[in-house]
Scaffold this active site. Sequence first.
Site, PDB file in Angstrom:
ATOM      1  N   TYR A  90       2.639  -5.449  15.523  1.00 59.88           N
ATOM      2  CA  TYR A  90       1.610  -6.356  16.027  1.00 59.88           C
ATOM      3  C   TYR A  90       1.486  -6.267  17.552  1.00 59.88           C
ATOM      4  O   TYR A  90       1.002  -7.186  18.188  1.00 59.88           O
ATOM      5  CB  TYR A  90       1.900  -7.799  15.603  1.00 59.88           C
ATOM      6  CG  TYR A  90       1.500  -8.088  14.176  1.00 59.88           C
ATOM      7  CD1 TYR A  90       0.158  -8.158  13.815  1.00 59.88           C
ATOM      8  CD2 TYR A  90       2.456  -8.256  13.192  1.00 59.88           C
ATOM      9  CE1 TYR A  90      -0.215  -8.404  12.499  1.00 59.88           C
ATOM     10  CE2 TYR A  90       2.085  -8.509  11.868  1.00 59.88           C
ATOM     11  CZ  TYR A  90       0.754  -8.579  11.536  1.00 59.88           C
ATOM     12  OH  TYR A  90       0.381  -8.824  10.241  1.00 59.88           O
ATOM     13  N   ASP A 193       5.904  -8.275  -0.804  1.00 64.46           N
ATOM     14  CA  ASP A 193       5.874  -7.917   0.615  1.00 64.46           C
ATOM     15  C   ASP A 193       6.790  -8.873   1.371  1.00 64.46           C
ATOM     16  O   ASP A 193       6.474 -10.049   1.553  1.00 64.46           O
ATOM     17  CB  ASP A 193       4.436  -8.020   1.139  1.00 64.46           C
ATOM     18  CG  ASP A 193       4.290  -7.509   2.563  1.00 64.46           C
ATOM     19  OD1 ASP A 193       5.323  -7.349   3.253  1.00 64.46           O
ATOM     20  OD2 ASP A 193       3.147  -7.269   2.991  1.00 64.46           O
ATOM     21  N   GLU A 221       7.497  -3.814  -0.332  1.00 68.94           N
ATOM     22  CA  GLU A 221       7.062  -3.596   1.049  1.00 68.94           C
ATOM     23  C   GLU A 221       7.985  -4.268   2.070  1.00 68.94           C
ATOM     24  O   GLU A 221       8.371  -5.430   1.901  1.00 68.94           O
ATOM     25  CB  GLU A 221       5.637  -4.118   1.234  1.00 68.94           C
ATOM     26  CG  GLU A 221       4.616  -3.398   0.361  1.00 68.94           C
ATOM     27  CD  GLU A 221       3.193  -3.755   0.736  1.00 68.94           C
ATOM     28  OE1 GLU A 221       2.741  -3.338   1.816  1.00 68.94           O
ATOM     29  OE2 GLU A 221       2.535  -4.454  -0.051  1.00 68.94           O
ATOM     30  N   THR A 296      -3.405  -3.603   6.350  1.00 66.96           N
ATOM     31  CA  THR A 296      -4.406  -4.478   6.953  1.00 66.96           C
ATOM     32  C   THR A 296      -3.746  -5.553   7.808  1.00 66.96           C
ATOM     33  O   THR A 296      -2.593  -5.916   7.576  1.00 66.96           O
ATOM     34  CB  THR A 296      -5.252  -5.159   5.864  1.00 66.96           C
ATOM     35  OG1 THR A 296      -6.281  -5.933   6.454  1.00 66.96           O
ATOM     36  CG2 THR A 296      -4.385  -6.063   4.992  1.00 66.96           C
TER      37      THR A 296
END
Length: 391
Positions: A90, A193, A221, A296
């Site tokens: 990020y 995830d 994930e 995404t």
Amino acid sequence: MKITDLELIAVGIPRHTGFVNKHVIVKLHTDEGVEGIGEMSDFSHLPKYALDLEDLTMGLKSILIGQNPFNIIKINKEMLDNFPEAMYYYEKGSFVRSGIDMALYDLCGKYLGVSAAELLGGRIKEKIKVCYPIFRHRFAEEVDENIEVVRKRVEQGFDVFRLYAGKNIEADEMFLERFTKEFGSKARIKSFDFSHLLGWKEANMAIKRLNKYEVGLEMIESPAHRNDFDGLAQIRLKVDYPISEHIWSDRQQYELIKKDSIDIFNISPVFIGGLTGAKKAAHVAEAAGKGCVLGTTQELSIGTAAMAHLGASLINLNYTSDPTGPELYTADVVKDKVVYEKGYLLVPSRDIDGLGMELDESKIEKYRVDDLKWGETSVHQLQDRTSQKKN
């Protein structure tokens, strides 16, 4: 053709959860009157510092004005020199690079009269299977809300979901039990995830608990802390599903391949710094014999269209992907949003130029914000984009 000007416009778009995400719309102007648009997607995440939009505009103008937009590799190199990789997915410099690179592909495609997919090597598919996200359970009472989300989205045509797991395992179990009983063969869960919340040993124990539910898993994930390449390699040997991880730098991808840590590379332009970097990462994965999935950060339609063009050109995109951002928001900034049909993201038509998105200036004005600041917004809200009432 030369770039003559740059505009950056910050917008705040509400999610259905009530949280307002901030994005930056990019406009590149040229001396031939062709304009390219891009999207610096989703600044509403950690790290909590905010970029100064005026300063960012001035800095980018000093790099871009006077450049030939077809010099995409050269411009990407200069962008990387000014906004370097930080080994964190990020990292906001990657968002900046991605928005500019996206606008270059849109601009060059419009000038040539071809779609961005053609510039990326040509398309081999017209639609991409996607899943809808089920956000992390922090409290047991959120299970009812998430089951209702699944009901609505199944009616809409989505049949694959991705569960953010690991914060409250008991609530995750409650959700999965109800999911299997109510939806059966109508829907499945693509992945658990863990988003780096747990160490690999903790994640392994959580997977053992959640794996008793037959939900059609394709992968696990991010089941280790960030950049724990050894941990990912360990858990890969202990679970029966492929392991996936986001790619956010060349060095990180190298380490993952060197230690054979994962099976699937989760590739998203916003995390790797643009379509150019994402395409390169996919080629590296292909050379290493690994599969890919489109990740995404929940983009608007401009960013999602860019990913559709990218995915259309990838040979090794062989798992269900994640870009459903436009469905999470109550509004968008384009005249016609990207289209989802029966659980697929449709790639914009071959007849369109560039990304195939047209800005709606009235919507931009409606959702325009002055800055990207977050002030007292909590860590939990920035992680999961929840409203104040769930803090």
